[in-house]
Design an enzyme around this catalytic site. Sequence first.
Site, mmCIF file in Angstrom:
data_model
loop_
_atom_site.group_PDB
_atom_site.id
_atom_site.type_symbol
_atom_site.label_atom_id
_atom_site.label_comp_id
_atom_site.label_asym_id
_atom_site.label_seq_id
_atom_site.Cartn_x
_atom_site.Cartn_y
_atom_site.Cartn_z
ATOM 1 N N ARG A 60 50.623 34.956 57.770
ATOM 2 C CA ARG A 60 49.153 35.058 57.753
ATOM 3 C C ARG A 60 48.718 36.347 57.051
ATOM 4 N NH1 ARG A 60 46.525 37.136 61.791
ATOM 5 N NH2 ARG A 60 47.820 36.224 63.422
ATOM 6 N N TYR A 113 26.091 30.575 43.587
ATOM 7 C CA TYR A 113 26.770 29.350 44.018
ATOM 8 C C TYR A 113 26.178 28.864 45.355
ATOM 9 C CZ TYR A 113 30.549 26.293 45.511
ATOM 10 O OH TYR A 113 31.276 25.220 45.944
ATOM 11 N N ASP A 185 30.742 37.739 41.107
ATOM 12 C CA ASP A 185 31.483 36.475 41.084
ATOM 13 C C ASP A 185 31.731 36.126 39.616
ATOM 14 O OD1 ASP A 185 32.285 33.781 41.009
ATOM 15 O OD2 ASP A 185 31.118 33.245 42.792
ATOM 16 N N LYS A 210 38.932 27.001 40.335
ATOM 17 C CA LYS A 210 38.313 26.532 39.101
ATOM 18 C C LYS A 210 39.173 26.921 37.900
ATOM 19 C CE LYS A 210 35.103 25.384 42.024
ATOM 20 N NZ LYS A 210 33.954 26.250 42.313
HETATM 21 C C1 LIG Z 1 33.388 26.773 43.414
HETATM 22 C C2 LIG Z 1 32.758 28.104 43.401
HETATM 23 C C3 LIG Z 1 32.829 28.944 44.527
HETATM 24 C C4 LIG Z 1 33.499 28.499 45.810
HETATM 25 O O1 LIG Z 1 34.854 28.293 45.638
HETATM 26 P P1 LIG Z 1 35.739 27.290 46.560
HETATM 27 O O2 LIG Z 1 37.110 27.535 46.044
HETATM 28 O O3 LIG Z 1 35.229 25.919 46.333
HETATM 29 O O4 LIG Z 1 35.542 27.726 47.969
HETATM 30 C C5 LIG Z 1 32.248 30.188 44.428
HETATM 31 N N1 LIG Z 1 31.618 30.599 43.311
HETATM 32 C C6 LIG Z 1 31.522 29.822 42.220
HETATM 33 C C7 LIG Z 1 30.808 30.336 41.014
HETATM 34 C C8 LIG Z 1 32.083 28.553 42.219
HETATM 35 O O5 LIG Z 1 31.978 27.779 41.140
#
Ligand SMILES: *Cc1c(COP(=O)(O)O)cnc(C)c1O
Length: 396
Positions: A60, A113, A185, A210
């Site tokens: 963990r 997001y 982000d 992504k």
């Molecule tokens: C998809 C996404 C998230 C969240 O990510 P997960 O892996 O789905 O939890 C956060 N920020 C952006 C810009 C995203 O496209």
Amino acid sequence: MKKNQLPGNGTRSVWAGEEEYLMDSVTQVPVVHSVSFGYKDVTHWQQVALGEKEGHIYGRNTNPTVSVFEDKIRRLEGAEAATSAATGMGIISCTLFSLLLPGQKVVSVKDTYGGTNKIFTEFLPRINVNVALCDTTDHDAIEKEIADGCDLLYLETPTNPTIKILDLERLAKAGKNAGAVVVVDNTFATPINQRPLDLGADLVLHSATKFLGGHADALGGVVCGDSELIKKIYHYREITGATLDPMSAYLLLRGMKTLELRIQRQNSNALEVAKFLESHPKIKKVFYPGLESHEGHDIAKKQMSGFGGMLSFMLAEDTFEAVGTVLKHLKYAHCAANLGAVETIAGPPATTSHVECTREERLRMGIPESLIRYSTGIENAADLIGDLDAALSKLP
Ligand SMILES: *Cc1c(COP(=O)(O)O)cnc(C)c1O
């Protein structure tokens, strides 16, 4: 070649984090599925447990496969330290909840997001953290809000789904002047196209699900930056337990080896597709920062080395039915709630980024009914353009 010059992004995508690790044995990072790590020498065990010596104790907290993944992205972002979580939302939650205290204030924008927006509007107010969400491209208003007091500035650029651009250098400076921690982000851009730490941010985070992973087969999240801040985020994550699992870390690592190649292809595919759509009679508007018509084009040109694989477009026939018609006829696109993969992915905000909102809320946020978000894959641009042209021809 200059001495001490950092290797390029392509070289780092392949080797960073792995070169010392692999040394004289296997040539690929092993997936270590062990939950715990054994020690015969109790003194050594204690030193590792107390963080005095390097090593792993319990899955963990840390794991060798996960550590290599963290190291690769850390070095691509040019950061001191990195830590990860099971998903992008996991790392965003750990970052916000580990750094913020009751009574403090977050400044951010309306177009973050969807999940992040829910943390701002639903969960942070519960613990008495104030959140000011500004109009996304109104830099003067954001600066004013920051100057009124700001403990954490949270930025995201390009945004979802209308691909707006924020000036990171300008806003990070305002955040630092107010004494705030500046978080970006960087999911849509990736370090290949944009390096927020070089522009003044303290922390850069990703949904690794992504573009970093790039193959839509593993969830993950990661944050990189100042080591004191990363330590706090890591501690919160190890205790609350949203740990990235070793198999996902391996898949993300393997995906990241082709990061530069994929992003370069997605950059050029998206630009070609955007130009094609902009001149198409059945398209009302295209949102892509690589187009000169885009309101954030000059900022994007200044702070990005490529404009990314994400674009969106509004149909001339502004109805949800028209969206259905186009999506149904696309041959080379998954219609799914994901982005950043090698395959092209398309979908409307109503079923993807803004599924939690009502139609009225979306319209108020400037998201047209007929918007289609298009995450360009690594196919050949001519085929994607042909595919879109054929699908658009089905509209009346
Ligand atoms: C998809 C996404 C998230 C969240 O990510 P997960 O892996 O789905 O939890 C956060 N920020 C952006 C810009 C995203 O496209």
